[in-house]
Design a protein around this motif. Structure first.
Motif, PDB file in Angstrom:
ATOM      1  N   VAL A 232       0.837  -1.203   0.000  1.00  0.00           N
ATOM      2  CA  VAL A 232       0.000   0.000   0.000  1.00  0.00           C
ATOM      3  C   VAL A 232       0.871   1.251   0.000  1.00  0.00           C
ATOM      4  O   VAL A 232       0.605   2.218  -0.725  1.00  0.00           O
ATOM      5  CB  VAL A 232      -0.946  -0.002   1.221  1.00  0.00           C
ATOM      6  N   ILE A 233       1.940   1.232   0.802  1.00  0.00           N
ATOM      7  CA  ILE A 233       2.822   2.399   0.881  1.00  0.00           C
ATOM      8  C   ILE A 233       3.466   2.688  -0.463  1.00  0.00           C
ATOM      9  O   ILE A 233       3.561   3.843  -0.889  1.00  0.00           O
ATOM     10  CB  ILE A 233       3.888   2.169   1.968  1.00  0.00           C
ATOM     11  N   THR A 234       3.913   1.648  -1.165  1.00  0.00           N
ATOM     12  CA  THR A 234       4.559   1.884  -2.456  1.00  0.00           C
ATOM     13  C   THR A 234       3.582   2.501  -3.466  1.00  0.00           C
ATOM     14  O   THR A 234       4.004   3.270  -4.341  1.00  0.00           O
ATOM     15  CB  THR A 234       5.123   0.575  -3.029  1.00  0.00           C
ATOM     16  N   ARG A 235       2.300   2.192  -3.349  1.00  0.00           N
ATOM     17  CA  ARG A 235       1.316   2.845  -4.217  1.00  0.00           C
ATOM     18  C   ARG A 235       1.156   4.309  -3.841  1.00  0.00           C
ATOM     19  O   ARG A 235       1.102   5.186  -4.715  1.00  0.00           O
ATOM     20  CB  ARG A 235      -0.039   2.149  -4.121  1.00  0.00           C
ATOM     21  N   ILE A 236       1.077   4.586  -2.540  1.00  0.00           N
ATOM     22  CA  ILE A 236       0.907   5.977  -2.093  1.00  0.00           C
ATOM     23  C   ILE A 236       2.094   6.831  -2.529  1.00  0.00           C
ATOM     24  O   ILE A 236       1.939   8.001  -2.889  1.00  0.00           O
ATOM     25  CB  ILE A 236       0.730   6.022  -0.563  1.00  0.00           C
ATOM     26  N   LEU A 237       3.279   6.245  -2.502  1.00  0.00           N
ATOM     27  CA  LEU A 237       4.470   6.996  -2.884  1.00  0.00           C
ATOM     28  C   LEU A 237       4.499   7.343  -4.370  1.00  0.00           C
ATOM     29  O   LEU A 237       5.358   8.108  -4.807  1.00  0.00           O
ATOM     30  CB  LEU A 237       5.727   6.191  -2.523  1.00  0.00           C
ATOM     31  N   GLN A 238       3.583   6.774  -5.147  1.00  0.00           N
ATOM     32  CA  GLN A 238       3.478   7.102  -6.567  1.00  0.00           C
ATOM     33  C   GLN A 238       2.291   8.005  -6.866  1.00  0.00           C
ATOM     34  O   GLN A 238       1.918   8.186  -8.029  1.00  0.00           O
ATOM     35  CB  GLN A 238       3.387   5.811  -7.383  1.00  0.00           C
ATOM     36  N   ALA A 239       1.708   8.604  -5.821  1.00  0.00           N
ATOM     37  CA  ALA A 239       0.555   9.480  -6.002  1.00  0.00           C
ATOM     38  C   ALA A 239       0.944  10.742  -6.762  1.00  0.00           C
ATOM     39  O   ALA A 239       2.089  11.214  -6.682  1.00  0.00           O
ATOM     40  CB  ALA A 239      -0.041   9.845  -4.638  1.00  0.00           C
ATOM     41  N   GLU A 240       0.001  11.288  -7.463  1.00  0.00           N
ATOM     42  CA  GLU A 240       0.230  12.517  -8.221  1.00  0.00           C
ATOM     43  C   GLU A 240       0.526  13.666  -7.252  1.00  0.00           C
ATOM     44  O   GLU A 240      -0.171  13.858  -6.262  1.00  0.00           O
ATOM     45  CB  GLU A 240      -1.006  12.863  -9.057  1.00  0.00           C
ATOM     46  N   GLY A 241       1.570  14.432  -7.563  1.00  0.00           N
ATOM     47  CA  GLY A 241       1.898  15.599  -6.741  1.00  0.00           C
ATOM     48  C   GLY A 241       2.571  15.289  -5.430  1.00  0.00           C
ATOM     49  O   GLY A 241       2.743  16.191  -4.595  1.00  0.00           O
ATOM     50  N   ARG A 242       2.986  14.046  -5.210  1.00  0.00           N
ATOM     51  CA  ARG A 242       3.633  13.728  -3.931  1.00  0.00           C
ATOM     52  C   ARG A 242       5.007  14.392  -3.874  1.00  0.00           C
ATOM     53  O   ARG A 242       5.812  14.278  -4.789  1.00  0.00           O
ATOM     54  CB  ARG A 242       3.798  12.215  -3.771  1.00  0.00           C
ATOM     55  N   GLY A 243       5.244  15.074  -2.765  1.00  0.00           N
ATOM     56  CA  GLY A 243       6.560  15.647  -2.516  1.00  0.00           C
ATOM     57  C   GLY A 243       7.284  14.839  -1.459  1.00  0.00           C
ATOM     58  O   GLY A 243       7.207  13.607  -1.440  1.00  0.00           O
ATOM     59  N   LYS A 244       7.972  15.508  -0.573  1.00  0.00           N
ATOM     60  CA  LYS A 244       8.666  14.802   0.499  1.00  0.00           C
ATOM     61  C   LYS A 244       7.659  14.123   1.419  1.00  0.00           C
ATOM     62  O   LYS A 244       6.585  14.660   1.690  1.00  0.00           O
ATOM     63  CB  LYS A 244       9.537  15.778   1.287  1.00  0.00           C
ATOM     64  N   THR A 245       8.013  12.941   1.876  1.00  0.00           N
ATOM     65  CA  THR A 245       7.092  12.111   2.650  1.00  0.00           C
ATOM     66  C   THR A 245       7.778  11.593   3.901  1.00  0.00           C
ATOM     67  O   THR A 245       8.928  11.158   3.844  1.00  0.00           O
ATOM     68  CB  THR A 245       6.601  10.915   1.804  1.00  0.00           C
ATOM     69  N   VAL A 246       7.061  11.644   5.021  1.00  0.00           N
ATOM     70  CA  VAL A 246       7.556  11.107   6.280  1.00  0.00           C
ATOM     71  C   VAL A 246       6.694   9.908   6.656  1.00  0.00           C
ATOM     72  O   VAL A 246       5.462  10.002   6.690  1.00  0.00           O
ATOM     73  CB  VAL A 246       7.521  12.153   7.412  1.00  0.00           C
ATOM     74  N   PRO A 385      -2.052   6.727  -9.833  1.00  0.00           N
ATOM     75  CA  PRO A 385      -2.298   6.142 -11.167  1.00  0.00           C
ATOM     76  C   PRO A 385      -2.718   4.678 -11.040  1.00  0.00           C
ATOM     77  O   PRO A 385      -2.177   3.924 -10.228  1.00  0.00           O
ATOM     78  CB  PRO A 385      -0.945   6.269 -11.867  1.00  0.00           C
ATOM     79  N   THR A 386      -3.685   4.280 -11.848  1.00  0.00           N
ATOM     80  CA  THR A 386      -4.230   2.925 -11.733  1.00  0.00           C
ATOM     81  C   THR A 386      -3.227   1.850 -12.130  1.00  0.00           C
ATOM     82  O   THR A 386      -3.397   0.678 -11.771  1.00  0.00           O
ATOM     83  CB  THR A 386      -5.482   2.789 -12.609  1.00  0.00           C
ATOM     84  N   ASP A 387      -2.191   2.224 -12.872  1.00  0.00           N
ATOM     85  CA  ASP A 387      -1.206   1.221 -13.284  1.00  0.00           C
ATOM     86  C   ASP A 387      -0.002   1.171 -12.336  1.00  0.00           C
ATOM     87  O   ASP A 387       1.007   0.533 -12.641  1.00  0.00           O
ATOM     88  CB  ASP A 387      -0.724   1.502 -14.705  1.00  0.00           C
ATOM     89  N   ALA A 388      -0.096   1.831 -11.184  1.00  0.00           N
ATOM     90  CA  ALA A 388       1.017   1.829 -10.231  1.00  0.00           C
ATOM     91  C   ALA A 388       1.220   0.435  -9.669  1.00  0.00           C
ATOM     92  O   ALA A 388       0.269  -0.262  -9.306  1.00  0.00           O
ATOM     93  CB  ALA A 388       0.742   2.814  -9.099  1.00  0.00           C
ATOM     94  N   LYS A 389       2.469   0.021  -9.600  1.00  0.00           N
ATOM     95  CA  LYS A 389       2.829  -1.286  -9.075  1.00  0.00           C
ATOM     96  C   LYS A 389       3.664  -1.122  -7.807  1.00  0.00           C
ATOM     97  O   LYS A 389       3.961  -0.013  -7.373  1.00  0.00           O
ATOM     98  CB  LYS A 389       3.603  -2.086 -10.123  1.00  0.00           C
ATOM     99  N   GLY A 390       4.048  -2.258  -7.248  1.00  0.00           N
ATOM    100  CA  GLY A 390       4.796  -2.232  -6.001  1.00  0.00           C
ATOM    101  C   GLY A 390       6.261  -1.899  -6.148  1.00  0.00           C
ATOM    102  O   GLY A 390       6.963  -1.718  -5.151  1.00  0.00           O
ATOM    103  N   ARG A 391       6.745  -1.810  -7.386  1.00  0.00           N
ATOM    104  CA  ARG A 391       8.136  -1.470  -7.641  1.00  0.00           C
ATOM    105  C   ARG A 391       8.205  -0.425  -8.736  1.00  0.00           C
ATOM    106  O   ARG A 391       7.388  -0.423  -9.654  1.00  0.00           O
ATOM    107  CB  ARG A 391       8.947  -2.701  -8.087  1.00  0.00           C
ATOM    108  N   LEU A 392       9.166   0.475  -8.619  1.00  0.00           N
ATOM    109  CA  LEU A 392       9.390   1.413  -9.702  1.00  0.00           C
ATOM    110  C   LEU A 392      10.041   0.687 -10.873  1.00  0.00           C
ATOM    111  O   LEU A 392      10.840  -0.233 -10.678  1.00  0.00           O
ATOM    112  CB  LEU A 392      10.284   2.564  -9.236  1.00  0.00           C
ATOM    113  N   LYS A 393       9.709   1.083 -12.081  1.00  0.00           N
ATOM    114  CA  LYS A 393      10.250   0.399 -13.250  1.00  0.00           C
ATOM    115  C   LYS A 393      11.765   0.487 -13.305  1.00  0.00           C
ATOM    116  O   LYS A 393      12.443  -0.435 -13.766  1.00  0.00           O
ATOM    117  CB  LYS A 393       9.640   0.997 -14.516  1.00  0.00           C
ATOM    118  N   SER A 394      12.312   1.587 -12.813  1.00  0.00           N
ATOM    119  CA  SER A 394      13.763   1.754 -12.850  1.00  0.00           C
ATOM    120  C   SER A 394      14.481   0.849 -11.877  1.00  0.00           C
ATOM    121  O   SER A 394      15.698   0.690 -11.940  1.00  0.00           O
ATOM    122  CB  SER A 394      14.127   3.213 -12.543  1.00  0.00           C
ATOM    123  N   ALA A 395      13.745   0.248 -10.926  1.00  0.00           N
ATOM    124  CA  ALA A 395      14.377  -0.592  -9.917  1.00  0.00           C
ATOM    125  C   ALA A 395      14.759  -1.952 -10.461  1.00  0.00           C
ATOM    126  O   ALA A 395      15.588  -2.651  -9.867  1.00  0.00           O
ATOM    127  CB  ALA A 395      13.452  -0.759  -8.713  1.00  0.00           C
TER     128      ALA A 395
END
Length: 497
Positions: A232-246, A385-395
């Motif tokens: 769930v966290i990895t999806r939230i970290l891909q939210a639109e407009g997300r800046g620094k996150t704690v 985004p609905t296509d957000a996955k648990g890993r970034l593509k660059s990873a």
């Protein structure tokens, strides 16, 4: 209204303007004029509303533009992170003055702090333990303190610093100017103020129609399964407009595990928790503030020391202990009037605790919605985004541990840096029948100039072993037989009976 309208000296107004700080916040507008007049103050406002300059500007102005060497002002804070933050703000405000500010806190070497005190620092910002330690060593004198400030007094109560605060008060002159600031005001803090302050004025910089939580923060609460939280966290970290996150965790181990997991998934995370030394914690905080890391995973030790204006999201990986801890965690976002989002995960076992927090803060969320990483409302609530996955593509793909060879631990030699098992073939199978891997270095043993393989070597060893000799693996005769020689007979063979 500007800081000049409040009576702040022009050099400090210019210093704040250079940092883009032009207009005072409500708590500053109400406390600065009283502070400049020498009035004792109890300032109460929500976290992130600018309390530091509310007491910092009157403190610096009372000392003058060119104060004499020696400690004239003392600011007591509960945590190391907050100590560093407050000291930085005071340095910013006094950048056009000769005033020297020193941060005194544990986890750092004494020598540097003592040198700054000996150099004549006039303003000391410190945590109770290190302050008392230096005072007991006669390295810090509070006998000439004119202004004393308690910042985040309620947190000092939670951490058990109340007796230390009383000892510090006892070392300062009774006629000092005292200011106390906090987001909440529990009974013991009010009693402390009445004991050590001179007719203080209590200022509450809040809107009567506003709830206990900040109106500029969107609060989202999910009932989440522990095994699905990372997803769930990895999806939230891909939210639109997300800046620094704690991201706040309950334990140090959980923080260390989560930072490793997120970095492995391609995110840029750092951690601040009690298992790190002070240098590591400061390095992580500096990287987060500078934008080199956009995710900070922390335990509550840093809940009051993170003053970064562009934090857009706060995620409570585990539910806070009480409503005060919730307010301070959520207060890391939505600072200085900006908007923010606070997401809280509630485990099934923590529903009772959440009920207490919900009622105390009047949030109106008695039953958090059950949420998984595949829940459609997760994506719509947080603009993911609905296509957000648990890993970034660059990873790249997830790392997998290489399985140990089936022959590991059974006397096989180590090859290619792998423990146990013989030489592996290209498909991972052992190449023990004279088929070496390409590029591997072959070692052969020779006897009398003729190379032999392991089987021949063992057979040869068995052939050369003397009869009756035991082997180290237990084969062969178990003991030697003693052969006795019979003495030769001197007489003739006796006749048969």
């Amino acid at each position: 209204m500007t800081f000049s309208d409040l009576g702040v000296d022009q050099d400090m107004v210019d210093a704040l303007a250079a940092k883009g700080i032009l207009e005072p916040f409500p708590i500053q507008s109400q406390t600065i004029p009283l502070g400049l007049s020498g009035q004792d103050i109890i300032g109460q406002a929500k976290t992130g509303t600018g309390k530091t300059f509310g007491f910092g500007l009157p403190l610096l102005q009372e000392l003058g533009q060119d104060p004499e060497p020696g400690v004239k002002a003392l600011v007591v804070v509960p945590t190391r992170e907050l100590c560093v933050q407050v000291a930085e703000d005071l340095v910013t405000a006094s950048s056009n003055r000769s005033t020297q500010v020193v941060a005194i806190y544990g986890g750092k070497a004494y020598e540097g702090q003592i040198e700054q005190l000996k150099a004549g620092a006039q303003v000391v910002v410190g945590t109770p333990g290190r302050l008392l330690d230096l005072a007991s060593q006669r390295m810090l004198s509070l006998a000439h303190v004119k202004v004393m400030v308690l910042d985040e007094a309620d947190k000092m109560l939670d951490l058990g610093f109340l007796s230390d605060i009383e000892k510090l008060f006892a070392q300062t002159p009774p006629a000092r100017h005292t200011m106390l600031f906090s987001a909440t005001m529990p009974g013991p803090i009010v009693a402390l103020a009445r004991r050590f302050m001179n007719r203080p004025i209590h200022i509450r910089a809040t809107d009567p129609d506003e709830g206990l939580t900040q109106a500029n923060i969107k609060h989202i609460v999910y009932r989440a399964h522990a095994l699905d939280k990372d997803e769930v966290i990895t999806r939230i970290l891909q939210a639109e407009g997300r800046g620094k996150t704690v991201i706040f965790t309950r334990t140090k181990r959980a923080a260390a595990k989560l930072v490793e997991e997120l970095n492995d998934r391609g995110f840029n995370a750092a951690a601040v928790h009690g298992d790190l030394n002070q240098e590591q914690r400061e390095r992580a905080m500096a990287a987060f503030k500078a934008g080199k890391k956009d995710i900070l995973i922390a335990t509550d030790v840093a809940a009051r020391g993170i003053d970064v204006l562009d934090v857009t999201h706060v995620i409570n990986h585990t539910i806070p202990e009480d409503h005060d801890a919730y307010l301070h965690r959520a207060g890391r976002t939505g600072r200085a009037g900006k908007t923010g989002i606070a997401v809280t995960f509630v485990d099934w076992d923590d529903m009772h605790k959440w009920g207490l927090i919900n009622r105390a803060l009047e949030m109106g969320i008695p039953e958090p919605v059950e949420t998984y990483s595949s829940s459609p409302h997760l994506y719509s609530d947080l603009d993911i985004p609905t296509d957000a996955k648990g890993r970034l593509k660059s990873a790249g793909p997830a790392r997998e541990r290489e399985p140990r060879s089936a022959t590991a631990g059974h006397g096989s030699t180590r090859q290619g840096g792998q423990r146990g098992g013989g030489r592996g073939g290209p498909d991972g199978t052992a190449a023990s029948h004279g088929v070496p891997r390409t590029g591997d270095r072959e070692r052969t043993r020779s006897r009398a100039g003729r190379p032999v393989d392991a089987t021949d070597s063992q057979q040869a060893a068995g052939a050369q072993r003397p009869a009756g000799a035991g082997t180290h693996d237990g084969s062969g005769p178990s003991r030697r037989r003693r052969n006795r020689t019979r003495r030769p007979s001197t007489g003739t063979t006796p006749p048969a009976a």
